[in-house]
Design an enzyme around this catalytic site. Structure first.
Site, short mmCIF file in Angstrom:
data_model
loop_
_atom_site.label_atom_id
_atom_site.label_comp_id
_atom_site.label_asym_id
_atom_site.label_seq_id
_atom_site.Cartn_x
_atom_site.Cartn_y
_atom_site.Cartn_z
CD GLU A 49 -3.44 3.81 1.10
OE1 GLU A 49 -2.30 3.35 1.33
OE2 GLU A 49 -4.50 3.29 1.48
CE LYS A 102 -8.91 2.84 -25.05
NZ LYS A 102 -8.95 3.41 -23.71
CE1 TYR A 140 -4.34 -0.39 -0.35
CE2 TYR A 140 -4.07 -2.09 1.32
CZ TYR A 140 -4.84 -1.47 0.33
OH TYR A 140 -6.07 -1.94 0.04
NE ARG A 145 -7.72 -3.11 -18.96
CZ ARG A 145 -8.49 -3.12 -20.03
NH1 ARG A 145 -8.26 -3.95 -21.01
NH2 ARG A 145 -9.51 -2.30 -20.12
CG ASP A 171 -10.06 10.77 -22.95
OD1 ASP A 171 -9.01 10.14 -23.18
OD2 ASP A 171 -11.09 10.23 -22.51
CB THR A 188 -6.07 4.25 -21.48
OG1 THR A 188 -6.21 4.44 -22.88
CG2 THR A 188 -7.41 4.45 -20.80
N1 DSN Z 1 -13.57 0.89 -24.16
C1 DSN Z 1 -12.70 1.87 -24.75
C2 DSN Z 1 -12.81 1.89 -26.24
O1 DSN Z 1 -13.14 0.85 -26.78
O2 DSN Z 1 -12.56 2.89 -26.87
C3 DSN Z 1 -12.89 3.19 -24.17
O3 DSN Z 1 -12.92 3.10 -22.78
#
Ligand code: DSN
Length: 434
Positions: free
Chosen positions: A61, A244, A59, A250, A214, A241
């Site tokens: 924090e 991707k 942990y 992730r 974003d 994120t």
């Molecule tokens: N689920 C993602 C996407 O497919 O773009 C976004 O969170």
């Protein structure tokens, strides 16, 4: 199967043969599948190993001491190596985006939605006016959908796309002038063209709004210089994120102008998260090292070139794409405009059965529900990781087109075995899933 994958399966099987068997089947599914979901990718074994390690047990924090926000350190003791790695991850990601001078980085968000939650919480109060893109035009749920916290907490106004499917900057400006939002959100989950960050910055300045970008889908392209940078445009807050186009494990991150650093850090912890997933922070540090390298940039150039090649193939085959093509890693097929009056769900389910995965997606002026949709979204990032080149993507476009046409003509079932064979030929010569 790689040695590492074998090791994982054997280790899991010692405790749970049941779970190991499901993992083996999932690995097989991944190997035989042409993965076209635009938000997915395969990370390195080094990142997987860090994510699955003892780095998960602590942990932590709070933030490393001596962080530029004046952090007093962690709540618990024993965090010295976590402090070093978290600082390193932040510095390396800032380096990857060329944003060391003016920006601050927080690598603790567990996922894109919690990153956006914290980003909004840092600069907005419930009830504040926010201008964002309509979900049907490619935005994400957390950009103000009525079923999401964002639509429930903030007073949303939505801008739209024009008749070609491009972001309508006149509409953005008119709505900004009319509603005087406290923040403007840009960035999308299903938008195939360049996001004009400079133009958004200008409009945000005109109305005194924060600009929140974003970049979850296109962050890899920004690192590689294949998409204009929101950092160069002077966005106030940038979320992304990590799994991707960034091709890491992730998770998510938030970048902000240095003057917002304290607000962002407090909005993440204690504002909206508890102890962060430090195993993922370790993996993100490795992801940042990879993203700083030339091999990664070349990979992204290939992702974009492959997507253009695939869009060209669809065009030659007479399929209609929203905006007519792509500038990035994804494209959107408009089924009705392609002469197939069937739902995206029908296409998704049928292609699943022949080992191609993609997802149903709304198109502008959507007439079906989000669970049915009139389009499908296709991305080239995962299969480029597995070594697909332009020819493979063009062959895949041909299979997808044949499948869609056969669905429209009710002959898909008769041809399913043929489609499976054509997919198997393509996956036979590409790399495994790591
Ligand atoms: N689920 C993602 C996407 O497919 O773009 C976004 O969170």
């Amino acid at each position: 199967m790689s040695e590492y994958q074998k090791f994982i399966l054997e280790t899991v099987a010692k405790q749970s043969p049941f779970v190991a068997e499901q993992m083996r089947l999932e690995l097989e599914r991944q190997h035989r599948t042409i993965e076209l979901i635009a938000s997915e990718n395969y990370c390195s074994e080094a990142e997987m190993a860090a994510a699955g390690s003892w780095a998960a047990w602590k942990y932590t924090e709070g933030y490393p001491p001596k962080r530029e926000t004046g952090s007093k350190g962690r709540y618990y003791g024993g965090t010295e190596y976590y402090d070093i790695v978290e600082q390193y991850a932040c510095q390396k990601w800032l380096e990857a985006f060329g944003a060391q001078e003016e920006y601050h980085c927080n690598v603790q968000p567990s996922d894109g939605s919690s990153a956006n939650f914290a980003a909004y919480m840092a600069v907005l109060q419930p009830g504040d006016k926010v201008l964002s893109m309509d979900l049907n035009n490619g935005a994400h749920l957390t950009h103000g959908s009525p079923v999401n916290f964002s639509g429930k907490l903030y007073d949303m106004t939505f801008y739209t796309t024009d008749e070609r499917g491009y972001i309508d900057l006149n509409d953005v400006r008119e709505k900004a002038l009319a509603c005087r939002p406290k923040a403007i959100i840009c960035g999308a989950s299903a938008y195939a063209r360049v996001i004009p960050f400079d133009a958004f910055r200008k409009i945000a300045d005109e109305v005194g709004a924060y600009l929140i970008c974003d970049t979850s889908h296109i962050s890899g392209l920004i690192v590689a210089g294949d998409h204009p940078s929101p950092f160069a445009a002077g966005a106030d807050i940038i979320t992304t994120t990590t799994h991707k186009t960034l091709r890491s494990e992730r998770g998510a991150m938030i970048f902000c102008k240095k003057e917002l650093a304290k607000k962002i850090d407090s909005a993440v912890f204690p504002g909206s998260q508890g102890g962060s997933l430090m195993n993922m922070v370790f993996a993100k540090a490795i992801g940042a090292e990879l993203a700083c390298g030339d091999a990664y940039k070349q990979y992204i150039h290939n992702v974009v070139a492959n997507c253009r090649a695939m869009a060209g193939a669809f065009e030659r085959l007479g399929m209609a794409m929203v905006t007519g093509g792509t500038d990035n890693h994804l494209l959107l097929i408009d089924l009705a405009a392609s002469g197939a009056d069937i739902s995206g769900k029908k296409v998704q389910d049928a292609l699943d059965s022949v080992n191609i995965t993609l997802n149903k997606n709304c198109v502008p002026n959507e007439k079906r529900s989000p669970m049915q949709t009139s389009g499908v979204r296709i991305g080239t990032a995962p299969m480029t990781t597995r070594g697909f080149g332009a020819e493979d993507f063009c062959a895949t476009a041909q299979i997808v087109t044949d499948a869609i046409r056969s669905l429209a003509e009710d002959s898909f079932e008769q041809r399913a075995e043929e489609f499976r064979g054509r997919v198997a030929e393509l996956t036979a010569h590409c790399n495994g899933v790591v």
